[in-house]
Scaffold this active site. Structure first.
Site, short mmCIF file in Angstrom:
data_model
loop_
_atom_site.label_atom_id
_atom_site.label_comp_id
_atom_site.label_asym_id
_atom_site.label_seq_id
_atom_site.Cartn_x
_atom_site.Cartn_y
_atom_site.Cartn_z
N LYS A 39 0.86 -1.19 0.00
CA LYS A 39 0.00 0.00 0.00
C LYS A 39 0.89 1.24 0.00
O LYS A 39 1.92 1.26 0.70
CB LYS A 39 -0.89 -0.01 1.25
CG LYS A 39 -1.66 1.28 1.52
CD LYS A 39 -2.75 1.57 0.49
CE LYS A 39 -3.44 2.91 0.73
NZ LYS A 39 -4.35 3.28 -0.38
N CYS A 63 -2.80 9.92 -6.34
CA CYS A 63 -3.89 9.62 -5.41
C CYS A 63 -5.01 10.64 -5.56
O CYS A 63 -4.77 11.84 -5.40
CB CYS A 63 -3.41 9.60 -3.97
SG CYS A 63 -4.83 9.35 -2.86
O1 RRO Z 1 -6.01 5.54 -0.69
C1 RRO Z 1 -6.70 5.95 -1.65
O2 RRO Z 1 -7.75 6.60 -1.49
C2 RRO Z 1 -6.29 5.72 -3.03
C3 RRO Z 1 -5.01 5.93 -3.50
BR1 RRO Z 1 -3.57 6.41 -2.42
C4 RRO Z 1 -4.74 5.76 -4.89
O3 RRO Z 1 -3.62 5.96 -5.38
N1 RRO Z 1 -5.76 5.41 -5.69
C5 RRO Z 1 -7.02 5.21 -5.22
O4 RRO Z 1 -7.92 4.88 -6.01
N2 RRO Z 1 -7.26 5.34 -3.88
#
Ligand code: RRO
Length: 314
Positions: A46, A133
């Site tokens: 993650k 993100c």
């Molecule tokens: O954690 C998120 O809300 C998230 C991330 Br970091 C990302 O790169 N892509 C996404 O769809 N959710």
């Protein structure tokens, strides 16, 4: 004849091109271990920030028949948690590829700090810098700001010497493919990962006349079937433009062997699975492998290299 899914990526060898997409089934060491024990060819952590984050309020992920919407808000156990995991993994599994390590600092300075820490560590795997993100309230996606992207990459490559890729958001215009390519080609990047979720979509429940996730008034990143054509377009656009030393990881809408085949035909080398991994769990990798091999056997391809990138025009 039995097709081989063997894949070479950045001088390492993988049994097959499949991985999880960062964010799905990779928040805890338990989930990461389950990926390690699955049939996935590789796996990624993650995206990490310096400190642990709880992320956005729930509900923040919603699955629908054609895909998903999420606004997780970068929940993660913190950089040192993942650093300990990857170092421990390397020590225990010297003959395996280490996990990919994803980082997503909330500022230029934080990204530089996290990457400096990786540079100075014993980690010898691949690092992915998440520039896309879509879900942190008040923080626009970095890779939609071309100047900022160039500034970050310039500062990163002043000191970063390990293999590095970037996770990109989808682009929707040839002008943007071209501008981004001009920037990316100036740096010793190993790969680009296309695509992150399509940012700030809105799924609604019309019976209840309501949004389905709580953060950001229901706006969130879209994944799954909805995004496959956009993902294929981005894989193809960057494959045909980037310096061939920069490989492509294809992510977006992979739920069958056929989806995987299409991403490979567009030029992807590795393939990441998000929405469908969330639905099915890590056993999905057995199925994807069988389905992709079946397609290759029927078409008479013994290796992926025989068709990678060879999409025909009309
Ligand atoms: O954690 C998120 O809300 C998230 C991330 Br970091 C990302 O790169 N892509 C996404 O769809 N959710």
């Amino acid at each position: 004849m039995s097709a081989s899914l063997h894949t070479s990526f950045l001088h390492s060898s993988y049994d097959n091109p499949f991985m999880n997409a960062s964010g799905v089934h990779c928040m805890t060491t338990k989930e990461l271990e389950e990926l390690s024990e699955s049939k996935a060819g590789g796996f990624i952590t993650k995206s990490a920030t310096t400190l642990q984050r709880d992320g956005n309020p729930e509900p923040r992920y919603f699955s629908v028949p054609l895909g998903s919407i999420n606004s997780m808000g970068l929940p993660n156990a913190g950089f040192e948690y993942y650093m300990s995991y990857v170092l421990d993994y390397q020590e225990k599994n010297p003959n395996l590829n280490p996990p990919f390590f994803s980082v997503a600092g909330m500022s230029v300075e934080e990204n530089l700090k996290l990457l400096r820490r990786i540079q100075d560590s014993e980690f010898y795997g691949v690092t992915e810098l998440n520039l896309s993100c879509p879900n942190v309230p008040g923080k626009p996606q970095v890779a939609y700001d071309f100047e900022l992207t160039k500034e970050i990459l310039t500062k990163v490559f002043e000191f970063f010497k390990k293999p590095l890729g970037v996770k990109l958001p989808p682009y929707f215009d040839f002008a943007h493919f071209n501008i981004m390519t001009d920037i990316l080609n100036q740096f010793p990047l190993c790969y680009v990962n296309c695509i992150n979720s399509i940012g700030n979509g809105l799924y609604i429940d019309s019976e209840n006349e309501s949004v389905v996730i709580r953060p950001k008034d229901g706006f969130g990143g879209i994944g799954g079937d909805y995004v496959k054509p956009t993902a294929l377009a981005n894989v193809r656009a960057f494959y045909t433009r980037l310096n061939p030393n920069i490989k492509i990881i294809g992510t977006g809408g992979i739920r069958s062997g056929q989806d995987a085949f299409e991403h490979l035909l567009c030029g992807a080398t590795m393939l990441q699975v998000g929405t469908e991994l969330y639905k099915e769990g890590p056993s999905i990798f057995d199925r994807l492998e069988c389905e992709l091999k079946d397609i290759m056997n029927k078409k008479g391809y013994a290796t992926i290299d025989e068709f990678r990138g060879k999409l025909k025009g009309l």
